[in-house]
Motif scaffolding. Sequence first.
Motif, PDB file in Angstrom:
ATOM      1  N   ALA A  17       0.874  -1.303  -0.047  1.00 63.59           N
ATOM      2  CA  ALA A  17       0.080   0.196   0.011  1.00 63.59           C
ATOM      3  C   ALA A  17       0.894   1.308  -0.075  1.00 63.59           C
ATOM      4  O   ALA A  17       0.405   2.143  -0.632  1.00 63.59           O
ATOM      5  CB  ALA A  17      -0.827   0.044   1.191  1.00 63.59           C
ATOM      6  N   ASP A  18       1.931   1.357   0.589  1.00 64.39           N
ATOM      7  CA  ASP A  18       2.848   2.178   0.772  1.00 64.39           C
ATOM      8  C   ASP A  18       3.897   2.416  -0.494  1.00 64.39           C
ATOM      9  O   ASP A  18       4.748   3.454  -0.552  1.00 64.39           O
ATOM     10  CB  ASP A  18       3.704   2.316   2.114  1.00 64.39           C
ATOM     11  N   GLY A  19       3.793   1.656  -1.449  1.00 64.59           N
ATOM     12  CA  GLY A  19       4.676   1.703  -2.627  1.00 64.59           C
ATOM     13  C   GLY A  19       6.114   1.274  -2.301  1.00 64.59           C
ATOM     14  O   GLY A  19       6.867   1.610  -3.264  1.00 64.59           O
ATOM     15  N   PHE A  20       6.503   0.437  -1.533  1.00 60.81           N
ATOM     16  CA  PHE A  20       7.813  -0.031  -1.411  1.00 60.81           C
ATOM     17  C   PHE A  20       8.229  -1.013  -1.951  1.00 60.81           C
ATOM     18  O   PHE A  20       9.228  -1.457  -1.997  1.00 60.81           O
ATOM     19  CB  PHE A  20       8.116  -0.204   0.315  1.00 60.81           C
ATOM     20  N   VAL A  21       7.205  -2.233  -2.496  1.00 56.12           N
ATOM     21  CA  VAL A  21       7.404  -3.076  -3.246  1.00 56.12           C
ATOM     22  C   VAL A  21       6.586  -3.172  -4.355  1.00 56.12           C
ATOM     23  O   VAL A  21       5.864  -2.450  -4.621  1.00 56.12           O
ATOM     24  CB  VAL A  21       7.205  -4.276  -2.415  1.00 56.12           C
ATOM     25  N   LYS A  22       6.839  -4.182  -5.364  1.00 61.19           N
ATOM     26  CA  LYS A  22       6.195  -4.475  -6.453  1.00 61.19           C
ATOM     27  C   LYS A  22       4.705  -5.038  -6.387  1.00 61.19           C
ATOM     28  O   LYS A  22       4.588  -5.302  -5.271  1.00 61.19           O
ATOM     29  CB  LYS A  22       6.842  -5.509  -7.598  1.00 61.19           C
ATOM     30  N   GLU A  23       3.781  -4.689  -7.340  1.00 64.60           N
ATOM     31  CA  GLU A  23       2.689  -4.918  -7.164  1.00 64.60           C
ATOM     32  C   GLU A  23       2.637  -6.415  -7.870  1.00 64.60           C
ATOM     33  O   GLU A  23       2.842  -6.650  -9.037  1.00 64.60           O
ATOM     34  CB  GLU A  23       1.604  -4.186  -7.802  1.00 64.60           C
ATOM     35  N   PRO A  24       2.380  -7.673  -7.194  1.00 69.54           N
ATOM     36  CA  PRO A  24       2.128  -9.181  -7.881  1.00 69.54           C
ATOM     37  C   PRO A  24       0.768  -9.019  -8.697  1.00 69.54           C
ATOM     38  O   PRO A  24      -0.295  -8.623  -8.210  1.00 69.54           O
ATOM     39  CB  PRO A  24       2.316  -9.919  -6.575  1.00 69.54           C
TER      40      PRO A  24
END
Length: 888
Positions: free
Chosen positions: A254-261
Amino acid sequence: MNRQVNAIAGRMSLRAPQREALELLDRLTEIIDFKKAGDAALALRIIQGEFPTIQDFEREFPSLCFALATGVGKTRLMGAFITYLHQVHGHRNFFVMAPNLTIYNKLIADFTPNTRKYVFQGISDFAINPPLVVMGDNYEHPQSVNDIFGGVRINVFNISKLNSEVRGGKNPRIKRLHEVLGQSYFEYLANQPDLVLLMDESHRYRASAGVKAINDLKPVLGLELTATPFVESSKGPVPFKNVIQDYPLARAMADGFVKEPAVVTRENFSTVGMQPDEIERIKLEDGIRVHEATKVELETYARSTDNRIVKPFVLVIARDTTHAAELLKRIESPDFFEGRYLGRVIQVDSSKTGAEEDEMIQRLLAVESPEEKTEIVIHVNMLKEGWDVTNLYTIVPLRAANARTLIEQSIGRGLRLPYGKRTGVKPVDQLNIIAHDRFQEIVDEANSGKSIIRMEKVILTDEDLHRKTETVVSTSTLETLVTGTSVSTPSGWIGSDSVPLFKTENERKAASLVLDVAQGFSTRPDLAPNVAALSSPAMRERITLAVQERYAPAQTEMEGIIEKPDIAAIVEKTLEAMKNQTIDMPRIVVLPRGEVKAGYHEFRLNLTSVHYPNPSNTLVLQTLRTGERSTLTADASGVEEVRLQDYLVRELVDYDDISYEDQADLLYDLSTQVVEHLRSYLANETEVKNVLICHAAQIGQLVHSQMREHAWEKATEYETKVTCGFMALKKSAYTVAKGDALDFRAPPVDKSNMSKYLFGGFKKSLYPYAKFDSDAERRLAVILDREALKWLRPVADQFHIRYGLDSRNYQPDFVAETDEAIYMLEPKAKNELDDVVVLEKAKAAKLYCQQASAYNAAHGGKPWKYLLIPHDAIMDNMTIKGLEGMYG
């Protein structure tokens, strides 16, 4: 808060959850004096008083777990912990536990200066006297204990090796006599009064024999880091009892620190009647097709934004080592995509030994490098925690596993982002899991309340599967003419008609320098207010001298044999090309001068989502950051307000952009609206009061978000500053499939998907190619190419026109120059003309045009005009003057 916490967080560029963890450690050290042989039971009671979620240390010494999702940066956080404890509390001795050889080697590299992911980057103390890294291979060396500079000592040990050493009740090697010390190294560490134990991926070895042996070190404090704060048992997962911070994967996403699977399948795909081998073949081939498309999108993004190019790779999960070997043979065969992947695949499993294993590990460690050729990694069960790569974009699971395992374990290695943050470009920010046979099961699991994440759904059509894309770089016509740069041409496209101005390599080299020097004067509007000013005798002479100083013949040239180019003539010819192939677009900054006032317009709140029920008499309040819990009786608040509205007003005045003195009337008006809304469905005033006491913070957040939509700001006066008299044209890059590069004069068959096409064939555009978002934009390009002297579709960051309260950047769709004026043109769907954002952009664009016109008038230039044009008014029979007459 300790100022040094802020300083460390700033120097190490800590993300919000990392900073929060450091703040928690700072608070722990405020309430507990962590010292050797301290009272662990007393420490637990003190900590529980502020952090009631802590049930037990689960160690013989104080130990706390920081549960951070994969990809957030646990190793960086370890570095921050060490830095803080050393700088603020003087700790010099740290013992870092790794669960296996992979993480052990990674930690050693990350704690070693001048490595790519050095965790102490930015810490000046460690730049002068870096920490001494002691490991299982060198702790017996005299240097490991004879630290004459009194610096930090970081001991990194592999718990799996310790586990093997203590089998059968034996002492580990670290407990054996050390000749230099006269005691074992273990005893030496145990005698250090400031030893802190850091446990990486602590869920992997919580109850191991090695950890029990480490208990005898009696550290003053244990800091555990993991993404999964539980241990598996026959009855299911058993949660840790000492978690002080829980930042799960859902929050990281949600905070945008990782990729969206994203889970991927084919359109209308069914496994009914299909053999397992056929399903496997289709998944594998479709995974490669997705990979190839992703590879092009990543290159396009990198070239469009001047970022490094990321080489993606595919992770194939095999059933066992035999299956992995079969997959390797199939993928490298001539029948698989024409043998394209021969030598580009590595098999990573326990079947490799000796030299083969060494080569496998070396290739695996280098898989992020664009120069390393590996594009597919086949593994069985070796790639777990510690293999931190940022360029894994496609996973093909060919091993049986339930949906939860596929979601929560298989994707973990691919969540890290290559640029450290989301880009807003979907293919760059997305991890694809090819799961044709498990698609619905994974979707259902991801959407269930049990799942830690939500998954995007991608359904590939036949067109997607057979669409081969490529990256096309669009360099300005000016650069191509002057430097002789070859034009990147889409497959099947005839190419540009541009003929370079200069024939020899030396001439082109000199011309490139002229262009570089001349464009450098764009930031000196006092010397070059526009491109034409560069051709004045004084400026021509200045540019010529600068180029002559910088020009040097190639080393292979022999002075006197190779004729030097005529710099003066090349300067004149290049400046003429700049005049013909540039539109004077000044960069303008508007700065408020004098007193700046801000406020909010009156408005009616939208409270349709507010329907809190009357809470129970006893309320439990728990802060998110610290976990601190307290109880509150709903009808006996600790702070009794005179008016119901005051419960909400006191929340609103805590926002930095709200001034009670200036906005008191509005705040009470909005709070009255909330109170009246609550009265409309609650039984009595007591229930209204209870809801306000319990939910004032959430309601205040809703009210504040709506206030921002009605904010205003104005200054007594504004100052306009021109920072560039003209702007150099930036490169751009596009992704296009074969057959989707078209001549702009003819509309495509599929107008509903305009953005996939790349158009060319322009005569007066300053770029050879462009993409359009609608057919109306294409038609406008036809008009401009027919009537304008020159035009362009500005690329990202070409303009810096700020709009809205958040100062977002606006890029106009078109800029065109005629004999009489320079136009900024924005075609829009007719139903969007009254949209708030469209109007904000138009307001900012008109202000820019006014300022640019005033600037140009002072320097002999043309006026700027802004046109906001409804899409249905753009027809081939229209003229620029006609559009200006209707929409100018």
